[in-house]
Write a protein that holds these residues in place. Structure first.
Motif, short mmCIF file in Angstrom:
data_model
loop_
_atom_site.label_atom_id
_atom_site.label_comp_id
_atom_site.label_asym_id
_atom_site.label_seq_id
_atom_site.Cartn_x
_atom_site.Cartn_y
_atom_site.Cartn_z
N ARG A 97 0.82 -0.85 0.17
CA ARG A 97 0.05 -0.13 -0.37
C ARG A 97 0.64 1.04 -0.09
O ARG A 97 1.63 1.20 0.25
CB ARG A 97 -0.75 -0.22 1.11
N VAL A 100 -1.25 8.48 -0.82
CA VAL A 100 -0.38 9.36 -1.59
C VAL A 100 -1.59 11.14 -0.90
O VAL A 100 -2.61 10.65 -0.77
CB VAL A 100 -0.68 9.72 -3.23
N PRO A 112 -0.98 14.85 -8.46
CA PRO A 112 -0.45 13.70 -7.56
C PRO A 112 -1.30 12.99 -7.46
O PRO A 112 -1.24 11.30 -7.16
CB PRO A 112 -0.85 14.49 -5.99
N ARG A 113 -3.04 12.85 -7.56
CA ARG A 113 -4.05 11.46 -8.89
C ARG A 113 -3.10 11.22 -9.22
O ARG A 113 -3.33 9.97 -9.76
CB ARG A 113 -5.09 12.53 -8.77
N ALA A 116 -0.74 9.51 -8.27
CA ALA A 116 -1.68 7.93 -8.05
C ALA A 116 -2.04 6.79 -9.13
O ALA A 116 -1.66 5.49 -8.53
CB ALA A 116 -2.85 8.25 -6.48
N GLU A 117 -2.18 7.06 -9.62
CA GLU A 117 -2.67 6.25 -10.71
C GLU A 117 -1.92 5.43 -11.58
O GLU A 117 -2.10 4.09 -11.63
CB GLU A 117 -3.59 6.94 -11.30
N ARG A 120 -1.19 2.65 -9.44
CA ARG A 120 -2.07 1.52 -9.43
C ARG A 120 -1.73 1.16 -10.70
O ARG A 120 -1.93 -0.35 -10.77
CB ARG A 120 -3.11 2.73 -9.63
N VAL A 126 -3.22 1.66 -3.59
CA VAL A 126 -3.24 3.27 -3.23
C VAL A 126 -4.24 3.37 -2.57
O VAL A 126 -5.42 3.10 -3.17
CB VAL A 126 -3.14 3.59 -4.72
N THR A 127 -3.73 4.39 -1.72
CA THR A 127 -4.85 4.54 -1.27
C THR A 127 -4.75 6.80 -1.29
O THR A 127 -3.50 7.27 -0.98
CB THR A 127 -4.79 4.71 0.46
N PHE A 128 -5.71 7.23 -2.87
CA PHE A 128 -5.43 8.68 -2.56
C PHE A 128 -6.40 9.46 -1.82
O PHE A 128 -7.69 9.43 -1.54
CB PHE A 128 -5.64 8.83 -4.00
#
Length: 345
Positions: A97, A100, A112-113, A116-117, A120, A126-128
């Motif tokens: 895990r 972000v 940052p998204r 995160a992707e 992934r 991933v925990t955004f």
């Protein structure tokens, strides 16, 4: 039978920009779907289509070709496309895990998204956590959820002191920390000042996380002196400094008495930003942080047909106010020179 598509990233880019300009959600989604169908990798769609398009959107806003509303509409469409691409393409997680998040006070969540992707897509769970995560809540989350690493984003260098405090708090959770974003400098110079590993982009972040171990071991608690008495003094006098700038503005420009509430709030915020950029520059002891912020301000004002004379005057007021702050005074004078060279040109 329909002819096979020949769409590629090069031909899709201007079409995608057109969709953003027209606020065409369906067209943008169909374009991304067609790229994936033709075999373009999802990661490439994210980083070689959406990222440069958003950079261009930012340029259009900075040059006053686009309004804030247009920029927000375009960003919303890009976020929809990001969701669609990763929903279709992301594998089932097979790595650890990664959490972000944006620094507290940071609202630029799309970069940052995208990180995160990409993580992934590379198999991480991933925990955004999104924009502006308060440090205390992030710490609580880290303690409740086992994580392989934490990735933190900072878009504005004026938030470096807060970023440092957040990083130091998160270190206590014994989770490797990776940072990114323009707030840490174009080459990550201010991340190194804070003693933390910096990734230049999403691919670099993914590579560093995959390497793990020493790749995520920063130089510790930072190099050299951070903050000091001048920084503390600037922060403690922040409201006073802003008020002095406002008093000078009232004397020079009596028409401010007719400002709307929105105009007055914007003026107070602008003066506060100058103080915050100055404080951050003093915190990391880097004149360039402040002069770069003044150059950015100069470019935005020029695009809107506004003279830099008012900003230069404000810097002069602050120099006089902060006579007992030698580093702050030197940085303010450097900021004036950066503006003056353009004003003369």
């Amino acid at each position: 039978m329909a002819a096979p598509s020949t769409l590629d990233l090069a031909s899709a880019y201007p079409a995608f920009l057109s969709c953003l300009a027209a606020a065409d959600e369906i067209g943008a989604l169909e374009l991304a779907d067609e790229l994936l169908t033709t075999g373009v990798a999802a990661e490439s769609v994210l980083l070689e289509l959406i990222v440069p398009a958003q950079v261009q959107v930012g340029r259009w806003w900075q040059s006053n070709e686009w309004s804030v509303a247009q920029e927000h509409a375009a960003t919303h469409i890009s976020e929809l496309v990001v969701s669609a691409v990763t929903t279709r393409s992301a594998p089932r997680p097979y790595r650890g895990r990664v959490i972000v998040a944006c620094m507290d006070g940071e609202w630029h969540a799309l970069p940052p998204r995208l990180v995160a992707e990409v993580l992934r897509l590379r198999g991480w769970q991933v925990t955004f956590l999104g924009a502006s995560v308060p440090a205390v809540h992030l710490m609580g989350y880290l303690h409740r959820h086992d994580a392989s690493a934490l990735a933190l984003a900072c878009a504005l260098p004026m938030r470096l002191p807060q970023a440092h405090r957040m990083i130091e708090s998160c270190r206590r959770a014994d989770v490797p920390i990776l940072v990114g974003g323009r707030g840490f400098g174009p080459d990550g110079r201010w991340a190194r000042k804070l003693g933390v590993v910096w990734a230049s982009d999403a691919r670099r972040a993914a590579d560093l996380l995959a390497e793990g171990g020493d790749a995520l071991s920063g130089p510790g608690t930072g190099t050299g002196s951070l903050g000091g008495e001048e920084y503390v003094g600037l922060i403690s006098r922040r409201a006073e400094i802003i008020d002095l700038g406002l008093d000078d503005l009232r004397r020079r420009q009596p028409s401010v008495a007719d400002y709307t509430v929105a105009q007055w709030d914007a003026t107070v915020a602008d003066l506060g930003h100058i103080v915050d950029f100055l404080a951050a520059a003093v915190y990391v002891d880097d004149e360039q942080l402040f002069t770069e912020s003044m150059r950015w301000t100069r470019d935005v004002l020029a695009a809107r047909g506004v003279s830099v004379a008012g900003v230069m005057r404000t810097l002069s007021v602050y120099v006089e106010t902060l006579r007992d702050f030698p580093r702050a005074g030197a940085f303010l004078r450097a900021g004036r020179r950066a503006l003056w060279s353009v004003a003369r040109g």
